[in-house]
Scaffold this motif. Structure first.
Motif, PDB file in Angstrom:
ATOM      1  N   THR A 172       0.818  -1.210   0.000  1.00  0.00           N
ATOM      2  CA  THR A 172       0.000   0.000   0.000  1.00  0.00           C
ATOM      3  C   THR A 172       0.855   1.265   0.000  1.00  0.00           C
ATOM      4  OG1 THR A 172      -0.149  -0.121   2.415  1.00  0.00           O
ATOM      5  CG2 THR A 172      -1.964  -1.067   1.153  1.00  0.00           C
ATOM      6  N   LYS A 226      -8.688  -6.588   6.897  1.00  0.00           N
ATOM      7  CA  LYS A 226      -9.561  -5.818   7.774  1.00  0.00           C
ATOM      8  C   LYS A 226      -8.744  -5.030   8.785  1.00  0.00           C
ATOM      9  CE  LYS A 226     -13.425  -6.345  11.013  1.00  0.00           C
ATOM     10  NZ  LYS A 226     -14.331  -7.315  11.696  1.00  0.00           N
ATOM     11  N   LYS A 230      -8.639  -1.870   6.435  1.00  0.00           N
ATOM     12  CA  LYS A 230     -10.058  -1.582   6.653  1.00  0.00           C
ATOM     13  C   LYS A 230     -10.929  -2.002   5.465  1.00  0.00           C
ATOM     14  CE  LYS A 230      -9.140   0.357  10.606  1.00  0.00           C
ATOM     15  NZ  LYS A 230      -7.697   0.025  10.664  1.00  0.00           N
ATOM     16  N   THR A 231     -10.564  -3.106   4.845  1.00  0.00           N
ATOM     17  CA  THR A 231     -11.360  -3.665   3.773  1.00  0.00           C
ATOM     18  C   THR A 231     -11.476  -5.168   3.986  1.00  0.00           C
ATOM     19  OG1 THR A 231     -11.643  -3.752   1.357  1.00  0.00           O
ATOM     20  CG2 THR A 231      -9.410  -4.073   2.204  1.00  0.00           C
ATOM     21  N   VAL A 239      -9.728  -8.106  -4.551  1.00  0.00           N
ATOM     22  CA  VAL A 239      -9.645  -6.764  -3.978  1.00  0.00           C
ATOM     23  C   VAL A 239      -8.478  -6.028  -4.625  1.00  0.00           C
ATOM     24  CG1 VAL A 239      -9.236  -5.395  -1.900  1.00  0.00           C
ATOM     25  CG2 VAL A 239     -10.637  -7.454  -1.774  1.00  0.00           C
ATOM     26  N   PRO A 242      -5.341  -0.282  -1.919  1.00  0.00           N
ATOM     27  CA  PRO A 242      -5.116   1.167  -2.050  1.00  0.00           C
ATOM     28  C   PRO A 242      -3.637   1.462  -2.259  1.00  0.00           C
ATOM     29  CG  PRO A 242      -5.474   0.571   0.241  1.00  0.00           C
ATOM     30  CD  PRO A 242      -5.746  -0.671  -0.556  1.00  0.00           C
ATOM     31  N   TYR A 250      -9.864   6.272  -1.065  1.00  0.00           N
ATOM     32  CA  TYR A 250     -10.024   4.873  -1.464  1.00  0.00           C
ATOM     33  C   TYR A 250     -11.443   4.402  -1.193  1.00  0.00           C
ATOM     34  CZ  TYR A 250      -9.252  -0.211  -1.450  1.00  0.00           C
ATOM     35  OH  TYR A 250      -9.320  -1.561  -1.694  1.00  0.00           O
ATOM     36  N   ALA A 252     -13.434   1.288  -0.890  1.00  0.00           N
ATOM     37  CA  ALA A 252     -13.255  -0.155  -0.728  1.00  0.00           C
ATOM     38  C   ALA A 252     -14.318  -0.945  -1.477  1.00  0.00           C
ATOM     39  CB  ALA A 252     -13.258  -0.511   0.759  1.00  0.00           C
ATOM     40  N   GLU A 253     -15.557  -0.446  -1.461  1.00  0.00           N
ATOM     41  CA  GLU A 253     -16.633  -1.175  -2.133  1.00  0.00           C
ATOM     42  C   GLU A 253     -16.404  -1.214  -3.637  1.00  0.00           C
ATOM     43  OE1 GLU A 253     -19.968  -3.446  -2.573  1.00  0.00           O
ATOM     44  OE2 GLU A 253     -18.980  -2.843  -0.697  1.00  0.00           O
ATOM     45  N   CYS A 255     -13.607  -1.066  -5.111  1.00  0.00           N
ATOM     46  CA  CYS A 255     -12.385  -1.815  -5.406  1.00  0.00           C
ATOM     47  C   CYS A 255     -12.512  -3.298  -5.057  1.00  0.00           C
ATOM     48  CB  CYS A 255     -11.206  -1.210  -4.652  1.00  0.00           C
ATOM     49  SG  CYS A 255     -10.740   0.434  -5.245  1.00  0.00           S
ATOM     50  N   THR A 256     -13.719  -3.755  -4.775  1.00  0.00           N
ATOM     51  CA  THR A 256     -13.950  -5.151  -4.422  1.00  0.00           C
ATOM     52  C   THR A 256     -14.846  -5.806  -5.463  1.00  0.00           C
ATOM     53  OG1 THR A 256     -13.755  -4.647  -2.060  1.00  0.00           O
ATOM     54  CG2 THR A 256     -14.838  -6.708  -2.650  1.00  0.00           C
TER      55      THR A 256
END
Length: 383
Positions: A172, A226, A230-231, A239, A242, A250, A252-253, A255-256
């Motif tokens: 990251t 997680k 935080k994803t 995934v 970031p 970022y 997360a939703e 990027c998933t």
């Protein structure tokens, strides 16, 4: 893909950056062979093979600039120029580097590549990496800067929990690459083991690193993501990581991807998300900025038209410099002659040392205080 947040300094949309390691015995020779072959095939307009120290000293467009210096560990410098759609010119600059520590076996030779086009970069254009390096898996140029990770390959995640979390934090912080983690819902066959990045456009493919989590790593990877990012890692999904930890931009939703079928078919949704993420503004880190500066400030491979324009510019510069020197000399002479006249008018000229002026005789010296009074008349610039 990301919320409305743009880094203060971002990579220009005309530029392409990449870096990695070559683990073979003759990296520079691999580059030379590829450049010669592509020029013979008409793919390249031209290329140069330069010593980095001499190249930095003899920059054509700019005087020696520390920002264009590749550093003491640079081994070789290559420049190449080619054209893409609608006759857009691309200039690219590759530098190879000695390993940071010669005592580490298998560290390989590092390389940094910067390319810039005359128009915004199109992901369908050829990858600058395969203009310098052979587009072959048999030549080991495509290893990432981190250990055990290769571009254009499906890389297995570490088994150790601590190492996995360490790698996630490391990735990251790496804005040069886009990192994608894919979870294998079940052990794939030979077709499913092929990297999904092979379906990406050429200029995106060589900027993406694909990681694979085995079926039994589902909970471990989900917990690590997680905690660190935080994803979450969906089973049988993917995934996109970031480019900075705790990045508020970022999403997360977005990027998933919930389902990725590793059966050799093209994962359309995942590829669309990767292309979208790769097109976002990328932060221009210090090392990336240096690479781009070296490309712009240290360029040598000029076209005939650019060489002519450069020669004309140099002639103009020399003429302006000569004119400025001549004007300065004339102004100095006029000021000295005016000072001599003032001294003579004041009646103190015989006791003072006259100023040294080309073409004028040197008189005897005299007290400094008298000279100061004589020059008092010239304190007003209008005189």
């Amino acid at each position: 893909m990301a919320r409305n947040s743009t880094p203060s300094t971002t990579l220009p949309d005309t530029a392409w950056l990449g870096r990695g390691r070559h683990l073979g015995p003759e990296p520079e020779q691999d580059v030379r062979r590829n450049l010669i072959a592509l020029k013979a095939a008409g793919v390249l307009d031209d290329f140069l093979d330069l010593d980095p120290v001499e190249a930095a000293r003899s920059s054509v467009l700019h005087p020696r600039d520390e920002s264009a210096d590749p550093g003491p560990t640079a081994r070789r410098l290559f420049e190449a120029r080619w054209r893409v759609a609608d006759d857009v010119t691309v200039r690219a600059h590759l530098t190879t580097y000695d390993p940071e520590s010669r005592r580490k076996d298998g560290e390989g030779v590092g390389w940094v590549l910067a390319a810039e086009a005359q128009a915004p970069w199109d992901p369908r254009w050829p990858s600058p990496a395969t203009m310098f390096w052979p587009d072959s898996e048999r030549v080991p140029w495509d290893h990432a800067t981190g250990p055990g990770v290769r571009l254009r390959a499906a890389n297995q995640l570490p088994k150790d929990d601590d190492e996995l979390r360490h790698r996630l934090r490391e990735w990251t912080r790496e804005s040069w690459y886009v990192h994608v983690v894919v979870h294998e819902a079940m052990t794939p066959d030979a077709r499913g083991q092929r990297p999904v990045t092979a379906f990406l456009p050429p200029s995106v493919r060589d900027r993406v690193i694909e990681h694979r989590a085995t079926p039994e790593q589902a909970q471990i990877v989900d917990f690590a993501m997680k905690r660190e990012l935080k994803t979450r890692m969906p089973r049988g999904g993917a995934v996109i990581l970031p480019t900075a930890a705790q990045d508020p931009a970022y999403d997360a939703e977005r990027c998933t991807v919930r389902n990725v079928f590793l059966d050799g078919s093209e994962p359309v949704e995942l590829l669309a998300r990767v292309r979208e993420f790769a097109a976002l503004p990328r932060p221009l880190t210090a090392d990336a900025e240096r690479a781009l500066t070296r490309l712009r400030q240290g360029w040598h491979l000029l076209t005939p038209e650019e060489e002519l324009a450069h020669a004309q510019s140099m002639v103009t510069r020399y003429a302006e410099a000569l004119e400025a020197m001549t004007t300065s000399r004339d102004l100095y002479r006029e000021a000295a002659e005016a000072a001599q006249a003032a001294l003579a008018e004041s009646g103190l000229g015989d006791g003072l040392t006259r100023l040294s002026v080309p073409g004028l005789p040197k008189p005897d010296g005299s007290p400094l205080s008298a000279l100061t009074k004589a020059f008092g008349r010239f304190r007003d610039p209008n005189k």
